[in-house]
Design an enzyme around this catalytic site. Structure first.
Site, mmCIF file in Angstrom:
data_model
loop_
_atom_site.group_PDB
_atom_site.id
_atom_site.type_symbol
_atom_site.label_atom_id
_atom_site.label_comp_id
_atom_site.label_asym_id
_atom_site.label_seq_id
_atom_site.Cartn_x
_atom_site.Cartn_y
_atom_site.Cartn_z
ATOM 1 N N ARG A 46 0.864 -1.185 0.000
ATOM 2 C CA ARG A 46 0.000 0.000 0.000
ATOM 3 C C ARG A 46 0.893 1.226 0.000
ATOM 4 O O ARG A 46 2.116 1.119 0.107
ATOM 5 C CB ARG A 46 -1.034 -0.015 1.132
ATOM 6 C CG ARG A 46 -0.674 -0.638 2.452
ATOM 7 C CD ARG A 46 0.458 0.034 3.172
ATOM 8 N NE ARG A 46 0.210 1.448 3.345
ATOM 9 C CZ ARG A 46 1.138 2.331 3.598
ATOM 10 N NH1 ARG A 46 2.420 1.966 3.718
ATOM 11 N NH2 ARG A 46 0.868 3.609 3.732
ATOM 12 N N GLY A 47 0.270 2.397 -0.113
ATOM 13 C CA GLY A 47 1.053 3.634 -0.278
ATOM 14 C C GLY A 47 1.150 3.909 -1.774
ATOM 15 O O GLY A 47 1.508 3.011 -2.556
ATOM 16 N N ALA A 48 0.827 5.151 -2.157
ATOM 17 C CA ALA A 48 0.645 5.460 -3.580
ATOM 18 C C ALA A 48 1.830 5.049 -4.474
ATOM 19 O O ALA A 48 1.649 4.307 -5.446
ATOM 20 C CB ALA A 48 0.320 6.938 -3.730
ATOM 21 N N ARG A 75 -7.149 -0.380 -6.897
ATOM 22 C CA ARG A 75 -7.503 0.663 -5.912
ATOM 23 C C ARG A 75 -7.733 1.971 -6.676
ATOM 24 O O ARG A 75 -6.994 2.268 -7.620
ATOM 25 C CB ARG A 75 -6.402 0.829 -4.845
ATOM 26 C CG ARG A 75 -6.321 -0.388 -3.907
ATOM 27 C CD ARG A 75 -5.459 -0.112 -2.695
ATOM 28 N NE ARG A 75 -6.102 0.744 -1.722
ATOM 29 C CZ ARG A 75 -5.471 1.257 -0.666
ATOM 30 N NH1 ARG A 75 -4.182 1.015 -0.472
ATOM 31 N NH2 ARG A 75 -6.114 2.025 0.189
ATOM 32 N N GLN A 96 -1.929 2.453 9.978
ATOM 33 C CA GLN A 96 -0.643 2.584 9.263
ATOM 34 C C GLN A 96 0.398 3.307 10.113
ATOM 35 O O GLN A 96 1.592 3.026 9.997
ATOM 36 C CB GLN A 96 -0.843 3.355 7.941
ATOM 37 C CG GLN A 96 -1.537 2.584 6.838
ATOM 38 C CD GLN A 96 -3.041 2.809 6.852
ATOM 39 O OE1 GLN A 96 -3.641 3.109 7.893
ATOM 40 N NE2 GLN A 96 -3.667 2.652 5.701
ATOM 41 N N ASP A 111 -1.834 10.846 -2.099
ATOM 42 C CA ASP A 111 -2.254 9.807 -3.052
ATOM 43 C C ASP A 111 -2.607 10.393 -4.403
ATOM 44 O O ASP A 111 -2.538 9.717 -5.425
ATOM 45 C CB ASP A 111 -3.448 9.033 -2.494
ATOM 46 C CG ASP A 111 -2.986 8.093 -1.411
ATOM 47 O OD1 ASP A 111 -2.819 8.542 -0.251
ATOM 48 O OD2 ASP A 111 -2.718 6.918 -1.732
ATOM 49 N N ASN A 123 -5.256 12.335 0.603
ATOM 50 C CA ASN A 123 -4.348 11.516 1.407
ATOM 51 C C ASN A 123 -5.198 10.757 2.432
ATOM 52 O O ASN A 123 -6.426 10.915 2.489
ATOM 53 C CB ASN A 123 -3.279 12.388 2.079
ATOM 54 C CG ASN A 123 -2.154 11.550 2.662
ATOM 55 O OD1 ASN A 123 -1.593 10.692 1.966
ATOM 56 N ND2 ASN A 123 -1.807 11.752 3.916
ATOM 57 N N LYS A 124 -4.548 9.961 3.221
ATOM 58 C CA LYS A 124 -5.229 9.090 4.183
ATOM 59 C C LYS A 124 -6.250 9.853 5.026
ATOM 60 O O LYS A 124 -5.988 10.979 5.463
ATOM 61 C CB LYS A 124 -4.160 8.441 5.065
ATOM 62 C CG LYS A 124 -4.643 7.512 6.127
ATOM 63 C CD LYS A 124 -5.572 6.421 5.610
ATOM 64 C CE LYS A 124 -4.994 5.606 4.469
ATOM 65 N NZ LYS A 124 -6.001 4.757 3.792
HETATM 66 O O1 MRU Z 1 -4.489 3.142 2.213
HETATM 67 P P1 MRU Z 1 -3.016 3.378 2.087
HETATM 68 O O2 MRU Z 1 -2.237 2.841 3.232
HETATM 69 O O3 MRU Z 1 -2.500 2.912 0.738
HETATM 70 O O4 MRU Z 1 -2.868 4.950 2.111
HETATM 71 C C1 MRU Z 1 -1.588 5.499 1.989
HETATM 72 C C2 MRU Z 1 -1.543 6.962 2.194
HETATM 73 O O5 MRU Z 1 -2.544 7.630 2.334
HETATM 74 C C3 MRU Z 1 -0.187 7.599 2.127
HETATM 75 O O6 MRU Z 1 -0.129 8.721 2.965
HETATM 76 C C4 MRU Z 1 0.064 8.056 0.677
HETATM 77 O O7 MRU Z 1 -0.098 6.992 -0.208
HETATM 78 C C5 MRU Z 1 1.413 8.642 0.497
HETATM 79 S S1 MRU Z 1 2.641 7.376 0.497
HETATM 80 C C6 MRU Z 1 4.125 8.043 0.088
#
Ligand code: MRU
Length: 354
Positions: free
Chosen positions: A56-58, A99, A202, A243, A253-254
């Site tokens: 996970r993470g963009a 996603r 996270q 994201d 973002n999250k």
């Molecule tokens: O649902 P996730 O864990 O994929 O969400 C991730 C985030 O929101 C991060 O802050 C974002 O992807 C930036 S990662 C460098």
């Protein structure tokens, strides 16, 4: 600060890697309790792993999808070497649908699709080279962002980060955590606060694990403590990843990022977004047009498989929110820093330089 005084803090693990013709991923669902690496040798298995948040993470999702595209091309070429590209199209679409919010996924797949054009013979070597380039470029971008972001932070600052925007979420080093790594290496940080990041945790499970592995002290707080700490003057910067950043500078973002941004503005705390240009989506005009992922209500009603709400309780689980550009003090990218980002500044940043 002299060169000798700068220590480097480096993550020594990889969220995703290409190993012996397969895509390997550190299973982030099991951290911090278990460090388990899973290997995938089909495109649909990679798509499932992205959907289920093994990775996970963009940026990490984009990199995983790029390697998944190599597997898609391999599968298609083995089935029909003369018409592999046509067969690969639905496989790539499966990856793209894994996603919805992080634009790095579509960005990486567009780049892999462009590379497919005109390939003769077995496409795998050329596509693997491209996927590896996406991976390496992301890591290099993070290191540049780390330095640019750290330049902005005054000595003795305390910072808050939300979710995990670290090595686990990227090709390595991290975006927000890249800035924190660089600032810590320059001995600028008094305190790093990680918000636990309900409901998937996270912050508690991943950011705390990653920073402690690098021997960077971190203090975990509940998401709802952040505003109080800001009121007490105990946080100088909020530093987050993204994201998707739209043409006007709005930032997805999250979930919970928006609350920190509002609280930060109210208390005069600075708000930094660190993201590579692959996260900027000029085709989406503003945050209202970003698809926001909703995940299972069970992530809210249960904790580690145990119910925390009464049976039959409804729950809503949007997993991203959108922070308006007006609340962002600085956008840090590998191409430089934009103060008070807006559409003009973003378009200028992305304009090709010859
Ligand atoms: O649902 P996730 O864990 O994929 O969400 C991730 C985030 O929101 C991060 O802050 C974002 O992807 C930036 S990662 C460098």
């Amino acid at each position: 600060m002299t060169e000798e005084m700068i220590l480097t803090f480096d993550a020594e693990f990889h969220a995703v890697a290409w190993v012996d013709g397969k895509v390997a991923m550190l299973d982030q669902r099991l951290l911090p309790h278990k460090e388990s690496v899973l290997e995938f040798d089909s495109c649909s298995a990679v798509a499932d792993a992205i959907r289920l948040m093994v990775v996970r993470g963009a940026p990490a999702i984009g990199i995983a999808a790029a390697y998944g595209a190599v597997l898609a091309a391999r599968e298609a070429y083995r089935t029909d070497p003369g018409d592999w590209l046509r067969l690969a199209v639905p496989l790539l679409a499966q990856l793209a649908a894994a996603r919805p919010t992080a634009v790095n996924l579509a960005w990486a797949l567009d780049r892999m699709r462009d590379r497919c054009a005109g390939l003769m013979g077995d496409p795998e070597p050329a596509l693997l080279k491209e996927a590896r380039a996406i991976h390496d470029e992301d890591q290099a971008a993070n290191r540049r962002m780390g330095e640019y972001g750290a330049d902005l932070i005054a000595n003795g600052s305390s910072v808050l980060t939300h979710c995990n925007a670290g090595a686990l979420a990227t090709g390595g080093y991290g975006t927000a955590l890249g800035v924190i790594r660089a600032a810590f290496g320059r001995a600028k940080l008094k305190q790093v606060y990680a918000a636990e990041t309900r409901p998937w945790l996270q912050g508690a499970r991943l950011t705390a694990w990653e920073l402690l592995k690098d021997r960077i002290p971190v203090t975990l707080i509940t998401d709802s403590s952040a505003c109080y700490l800001m009121q007490q003057g105990r946080i100088q910067w909020v530093i987050v990843g993204a994201d998707r950043i739209t043409a006007n500078g709005d930032v997805a973002n999250k979930i919970g990022t928006l609350s920190h941004a509002v609280a930060a503005r109210f208390h005069g705390v600075r708000f930094m977004v660190a993201a590579p240009v692959s996260t900027i989506d000029l085709a989406t005009p503003d945050g209202a047009h970003i698809p926001i992922e909703e995940r299972s209500p069970s992530e809210v009603t249960e904790f580690s498989g145990h119910a925390v709400a009464p049976p039959g309780c409804n729950a809503l689980n949007p997993v991203f929110d959108v922070t308006p550009a007006a609340l962002v003090d600085v956008l840090v990218t590998e191409r430089g820093v934009l103060a008070q980002p807006d559409e003009q500044k973003i378009r200028d940043l992305l304009r090709p330089h010859f």
